[in-house]
Design a protein around this motif. Structure first.
Motif, PDB file in Angstrom:
ATOM      1  N   ARG A  81      -8.000   4.995  -1.676  1.00 17.17           N
ATOM      2  CA  ARG A  81      -7.973   4.456  -3.038  1.00 17.17           C
ATOM      3  C   ARG A  81      -7.000   3.281  -3.156  1.00 17.17           C
ATOM      4  NH1 ARG A  81     -10.862   3.469  -7.435  1.00 17.17           N
ATOM      5  NH2 ARG A  81      -9.687   3.724  -9.410  1.00 17.17           N
ATOM      6  N   ALA A  82      -5.795   3.420  -2.555  1.00 20.97           N
ATOM      7  CA  ALA A  82      -4.810   2.349  -2.635  1.00 20.97           C
ATOM      8  C   ALA A  82      -5.305   1.083  -1.927  1.00 20.97           C
ATOM      9  CB  ALA A  82      -3.495   2.801  -2.004  1.00 20.97           C
ATOM     10  N   CYS A  83      -5.950   1.226  -0.782  1.00 18.59           N
ATOM     11  CA  CYS A  83      -6.481   0.064  -0.068  1.00 18.59           C
ATOM     12  C   CYS A  83      -7.614  -0.587  -0.846  1.00 18.59           C
ATOM     13  CB  CYS A  83      -6.969   0.473   1.312  1.00 18.59           C
ATOM     14  SG  CYS A  83      -5.628   0.896   2.467  1.00 18.59           S
ATOM     15  N   GLY A  84      -8.453   0.253  -1.514  1.00 17.92           N
ATOM     16  CA  GLY A  84      -9.544  -0.320  -2.296  1.00 17.92           C
ATOM     17  C   GLY A  84      -9.033  -1.108  -3.490  1.00 17.92           C
ATOM     18  N   LEU A  85      -8.034  -0.593  -4.189  1.00 23.48           N
ATOM     19  CA  LEU A  85      -7.493  -1.300  -5.348  1.00 23.48           C
ATOM     20  C   LEU A  85      -6.762  -2.585  -4.954  1.00 23.48           C
ATOM     21  CD1 LEU A  85      -6.139   1.701  -7.425  1.00 23.48           C
ATOM     22  CD2 LEU A  85      -8.143   0.311  -7.927  1.00 23.48           C
ATOM     23  N   LEU A  86      -6.080  -2.561  -3.845  1.00 19.92           N
ATOM     24  CA  LEU A  86      -5.308  -3.735  -3.414  1.00 19.92           C
ATOM     25  C   LEU A  86      -6.091  -4.648  -2.481  1.00 19.92           C
ATOM     26  CD1 LEU A  86      -1.855  -2.011  -2.761  1.00 19.92           C
ATOM     27  CD2 LEU A  86      -2.562  -3.336  -4.761  1.00 19.92           C
ATOM     28  N   VAL A  87      -7.341  -4.294  -2.189  1.00 21.86           N
ATOM     29  CA  VAL A  87      -8.216  -5.088  -1.320  1.00 21.86           C
ATOM     30  C   VAL A  87      -7.530  -5.327   0.029  1.00 21.86           C
ATOM     31  CG1 VAL A  87      -9.771  -7.077  -1.214  1.00 21.86           C
ATOM     32  CG2 VAL A  87      -8.959  -6.264  -3.425  1.00 21.86           C
ATOM     33  N   VAL A  88      -7.197  -4.232   0.680  1.00 24.56           N
ATOM     34  CA  VAL A  88      -6.563  -4.278   1.995  1.00 24.56           C
ATOM     35  C   VAL A  88      -7.397  -3.446   2.953  1.00 24.56           C
ATOM     36  CG1 VAL A  88      -4.507  -3.686   3.327  1.00 24.56           C
ATOM     37  CG2 VAL A  88      -4.259  -4.614   1.022  1.00 24.56           C
ATOM     38  N   ASN A  89      -7.623  -3.959   4.145  1.00 22.66           N
ATOM     39  CA  ASN A  89      -8.393  -3.216   5.136  1.00 22.66           C
ATOM     40  C   ASN A  89      -7.603  -1.994   5.585  1.00 22.66           C
ATOM     41  OD1 ASN A  89      -9.776  -2.410   7.583  1.00 22.66           O
ATOM     42  ND2 ASN A  89     -10.771  -4.430   7.521  1.00 22.66           N
ATOM     43  N   ARG A  90      -8.292  -0.832   5.629  1.00 23.57           N
ATOM     44  CA  ARG A  90      -7.617   0.412   5.995  1.00 23.57           C
ATOM     45  C   ARG A  90      -7.110   0.407   7.436  1.00 23.57           C
ATOM     46  NH1 ARG A  90     -11.111   5.500   4.943  1.00 23.57           N
ATOM     47  NH2 ARG A  90      -9.149   6.460   5.621  1.00 23.57           N
ATOM     48  N   SER A  91      -7.777  -0.386   8.308  1.00 22.53           N
ATOM     49  CA  SER A  91      -7.339  -0.413   9.703  1.00 22.53           C
ATOM     50  C   SER A  91      -5.934  -0.992   9.849  1.00 22.53           C
ATOM     51  CB  SER A  91      -8.320  -1.221  10.563  1.00 22.53           C
ATOM     52  OG  SER A  91      -8.365  -2.573  10.127  1.00 22.53           O
ATOM     53  N   SER A  92      -5.527  -1.829   8.905  1.00 20.25           N
ATOM     54  CA  SER A  92      -4.185  -2.408   8.980  1.00 20.25           C
ATOM     55  C   SER A  92      -3.099  -1.361   8.766  1.00 20.25           C
ATOM     56  CB  SER A  92      -4.028  -3.530   7.948  1.00 20.25           C
ATOM     57  OG  SER A  92      -4.108  -3.003   6.631  1.00 20.25           O
ATOM     58  N   GLN A  93      -3.445  -0.246   8.112  1.00 24.56           N
ATOM     59  CA  GLN A  93      -2.457   0.791   7.847  1.00 24.56           C
ATOM     60  C   GLN A  93      -2.213   1.677   9.066  1.00 24.56           C
ATOM     61  OE1 GLN A  93      -0.926   0.623   4.753  1.00 24.56           O
ATOM     62  NE2 GLN A  93      -2.205  -1.232   4.764  1.00 24.56           N
ATOM     63  N   ARG A  94      -3.117   1.642   9.997  1.00 21.92           N
ATOM     64  CA  ARG A  94      -3.015   2.502  11.174  1.00 21.92           C
ATOM     65  C   ARG A  94      -2.643   1.733  12.445  1.00 21.92           C
ATOM     66  NH1 ARG A  94      -8.711   5.625   9.860  1.00 21.92           N
ATOM     67  NH2 ARG A  94      -8.104   6.358   7.768  1.00 21.92           N
ATOM     68  N   TYR A  95      -2.384   0.443  12.293  1.00 23.74           N
ATOM     69  CA  TYR A  95      -2.051  -0.371  13.462  1.00 23.74           C
ATOM     70  C   TYR A  95      -0.659  -0.020  13.967  1.00 23.74           C
ATOM     71  CZ  TYR A  95      -0.789  -4.439  16.275  1.00 23.74           C
ATOM     72  OH  TYR A  95      -0.367  -5.259  17.282  1.00 23.74           O
ATOM     73  N   GLN A  96      -0.546   0.215  15.250  1.00 26.53           N
ATOM     74  CA  GLN A  96       0.735   0.484  15.888  1.00 26.53           C
ATOM     75  C   GLN A  96       1.094  -0.693  16.793  1.00 26.53           C
ATOM     76  OE1 GLN A  96       2.638   3.063  15.183  1.00 26.53           O
ATOM     77  NE2 GLN A  96       1.112   3.912  13.775  1.00 26.53           N
ATOM     78  N   VAL A 125       0.841  -1.207   0.000  1.00 29.81           N
ATOM     79  CA  VAL A 125       0.000   0.000   0.000  1.00 29.81           C
ATOM     80  C   VAL A 125       0.867   1.243   0.000  1.00 29.81           C
ATOM     81  CG1 VAL A 125      -1.738   1.286   1.298  1.00 29.81           C
ATOM     82  CG2 VAL A 125      -1.896  -1.206   1.138  1.00 29.81           C
ATOM     83  N   GLY A 126       1.909   1.235   0.781  1.00 28.58           N
ATOM     84  CA  GLY A 126       2.814   2.382   0.809  1.00 28.58           C
ATOM     85  C   GLY A 126       3.488   2.613  -0.517  1.00 28.58           C
ATOM     86  N   PHE A 127       3.875   1.553  -1.185  1.00 30.01           N
ATOM     87  CA  PHE A 127       4.510   1.688  -2.494  1.00 30.01           C
ATOM     88  C   PHE A 127       3.539   2.286  -3.513  1.00 30.01           C
ATOM     89  CE2 PHE A 127       5.207  -0.095  -6.736  1.00 30.01           C
ATOM     90  CZ  PHE A 127       6.491   0.380  -7.002  1.00 30.01           C
ATOM     91  N   ALA A 128       2.269   1.806  -3.490  1.00 34.45           N
ATOM     92  CA  ALA A 128       1.276   2.320  -4.439  1.00 34.45           C
ATOM     93  C   ALA A 128       1.010   3.803  -4.202  1.00 34.45           C
ATOM     94  CB  ALA A 128      -0.021   1.518  -4.315  1.00 34.45           C
ATOM     95  N   ARG A 129       0.928   4.211  -2.968  1.00 35.85           N
ATOM     96  CA  ARG A 129       0.683   5.616  -2.679  1.00 35.85           C
ATOM     97  C   ARG A 129       1.861   6.489  -3.108  1.00 35.85           C
ATOM     98  NH1 ARG A 129      -1.198   6.730   3.268  1.00 35.85           N
ATOM     99  NH2 ARG A 129      -1.467   8.762   2.280  1.00 35.85           N
ATOM    100  N   GLU A 130       3.065   6.007  -2.846  1.00 35.78           N
ATOM    101  CA  GLU A 130       4.235   6.810  -3.209  1.00 35.78           C
ATOM    102  C   GLU A 130       4.491   6.823  -4.704  1.00 35.78           C
ATOM    103  OE1 GLU A 130       9.055   6.885  -2.245  1.00 35.78           O
ATOM    104  OE2 GLU A 130       7.720   5.493  -1.188  1.00 35.78           O
ATOM    105  N   ARG A 131       4.254   5.684  -5.383  1.00 34.93           N
ATOM    106  CA  ARG A 131       4.564   5.589  -6.822  1.00 34.93           C
ATOM    107  C   ARG A 131       3.529   6.271  -7.689  1.00 34.93           C
ATOM    108  NH1 ARG A 131       5.570   5.738 -11.305  1.00 34.93           N
ATOM    109  NH2 ARG A 131       6.694   4.288 -12.673  1.00 34.93           N
ATOM    110  N   TYR A 132       2.268   6.119  -7.333  1.00 32.61           N
ATOM    111  CA  TYR A 132       1.189   6.643  -8.192  1.00 32.61           C
ATOM    112  C   TYR A 132       0.432   7.807  -7.559  1.00 32.61           C
ATOM    113  CZ  TYR A 132       2.082   2.264 -10.609  1.00 32.61           C
ATOM    114  OH  TYR A 132       2.678   1.232 -11.276  1.00 32.61           O
ATOM    115  N   GLY A 133       0.820   8.242  -6.386  1.00 34.98           N
ATOM    116  CA  GLY A 133       0.172   9.379  -5.760  1.00 34.98           C
ATOM    117  C   GLY A 133      -1.252   9.115  -5.331  1.00 34.98           C
ATOM    118  N   LEU A 134      -1.599   7.908  -4.988  1.00 37.59           N
ATOM    119  CA  LEU A 134      -2.964   7.561  -4.592  1.00 37.59           C
ATOM    120  C   LEU A 134      -3.191   7.904  -3.127  1.00 37.59           C
ATOM    121  CD1 LEU A 134      -3.214   4.019  -6.253  1.00 37.59           C
ATOM    122  CD2 LEU A 134      -3.994   6.209  -7.194  1.00 37.59           C
TER     123      LEU A 134
END
Length: 304
Positions: free
Chosen positions: A19-34, A6-15
């Motif tokens: 949007r990046a989580c929707g395209l890659l079918v990843v739950n958004r909560s996983s990006q905010r887990y500490q 997800v981080g690569f998609a956001r940095e490479r394509y400016g998503l």
């Protein structure tokens, strides 16, 4: 997919994140887990302190030391942290050949059998260093470690006489066929004190396994871990290690109790009989030119 994708998609394509989580079918909560701490920081520090103080201890003995310092911790947890910290002690693997063992009389109480043997080392100057180790076969107590550059049968009888005066007379002594243990002086002293001497078969150190195991620990944790500049320096270091071995070091064959604690809970001397089994014969003394009774009388005259 992972957070890195997800981080690569956001940095490479400016998503955006959505949007990046929707395209890659990843739950958004996983990006905010500490990630939280595992709560093992204090235990790691305590484990590292024990391992640094006693670098030749394995994880089970380290766990026993931690319990002695107030930690209530499972051995599997200690093993996981011990492995992750890279503290494993490497030991050389040896090939073992299965051989039928000879029977021996097993001690079942204090002062029933004392095992003896010598170890060798050197001072920093290269001068020879020798130690006489005496062990109670039942409690694994190290009764004495005599340090010297030369130790003869006179030194053996002197050390044993001091132990007999302090602890009482043992039922028997177990030793190899070295000249210090087969000399006339030593055998005469044992005859005078009514102490049996059990010699192991030549080339069979496993018949005196307790003292051989102790010698290995003594060399690994004391002799190899110190540089002795003088004989006095060696005696101080060995005496300190002996106190630690008796009072603080957990012993695996005693249920990770110290020899001192095990001896305190053991039955009184002489309350349990020896469990006799078939044992290898001692050395043949028939070829001696002087009868042992004459040697006893001559040795007694020396004491007078």
């Amino acid at each position: 997919m992972s957070r890195g994708d997800v981080g690569f998609a956001r940095e490479r394509y400016g998503l955006s994140e959505r949007r990046a989580c929707g395209l890659l079918v990843v739950n958004r909560s996983s990006q905010r887990y500490q990630r939280r701490g595992d709560g093992d920081e204090a235990l790691r520090a305590a484990l590292a302190a024990v391992a640094g103080e006693y670098p030749r201890f394995g994880y089970r003995r380290v766990q026993a030391m931690l319990r002695g310092r107030g930690w209530v911790v499972n051995h599997k947890r200690v093993w996981r942290l011990y492995q992750a910290a890279g503290l494993s002690v490497r030991r050389r693997k040896r090939r073992h050949v299965a051989r039928p063992g000879l029977g021996r009389a097993m001690a079942s109480g204090l002062n029933q059998e004392w095992a003896m043997d010598f170890t060798h080392d050197a001072l920093e100057s290269g001068a020879r260093l020798r130690t006489l180790n005496v062990l109670d076969s039942y409690s694994r107590e190290c009764l004495a470690i005599e340090v010297g550059q030369t130790l003869a049968s006179y030194d053996v009888t002197r050390v044993l006489a001091g132990l007999v005066a302090e602890r009482g007379r043992p039922a028997r002594l177990r030793a190899d066929n070295g000249p210090e243990f087969t000399s006339r002086r030593f055998l005469a002293w044992c005859e005078q004190q009514r102490i049996a001497v059990q010699f192991i078969a030549p080339g069979k150190p496993q018949q005196n396994g307790q003292i051989e195991s102790f010698n290995g620990r003594f060399r690994d944790e004391c002799l190899n871990a110190n540089v002795f500049r003088t004989l006095a320096d060696a005696r101080c270091a060995v005496a300190e290690w002996r106190r630690f071995y008796i009072q603080q070091r957990p012993h695996s064959s005693l249920g990770y109790r110290t020899p001192q604690a095990f001896a305190a809970a053991a039955p009184p001397s002489g309350s349990a009989p020896l469990r006799l089994q078939e044992t290898p014969p001692g050395p043949d003394l028939s070829a001696r030119t002087k009868p042992i009774e004459t040697e006893v009388q001559s040795y007694a005259s020396l004491d007078q």
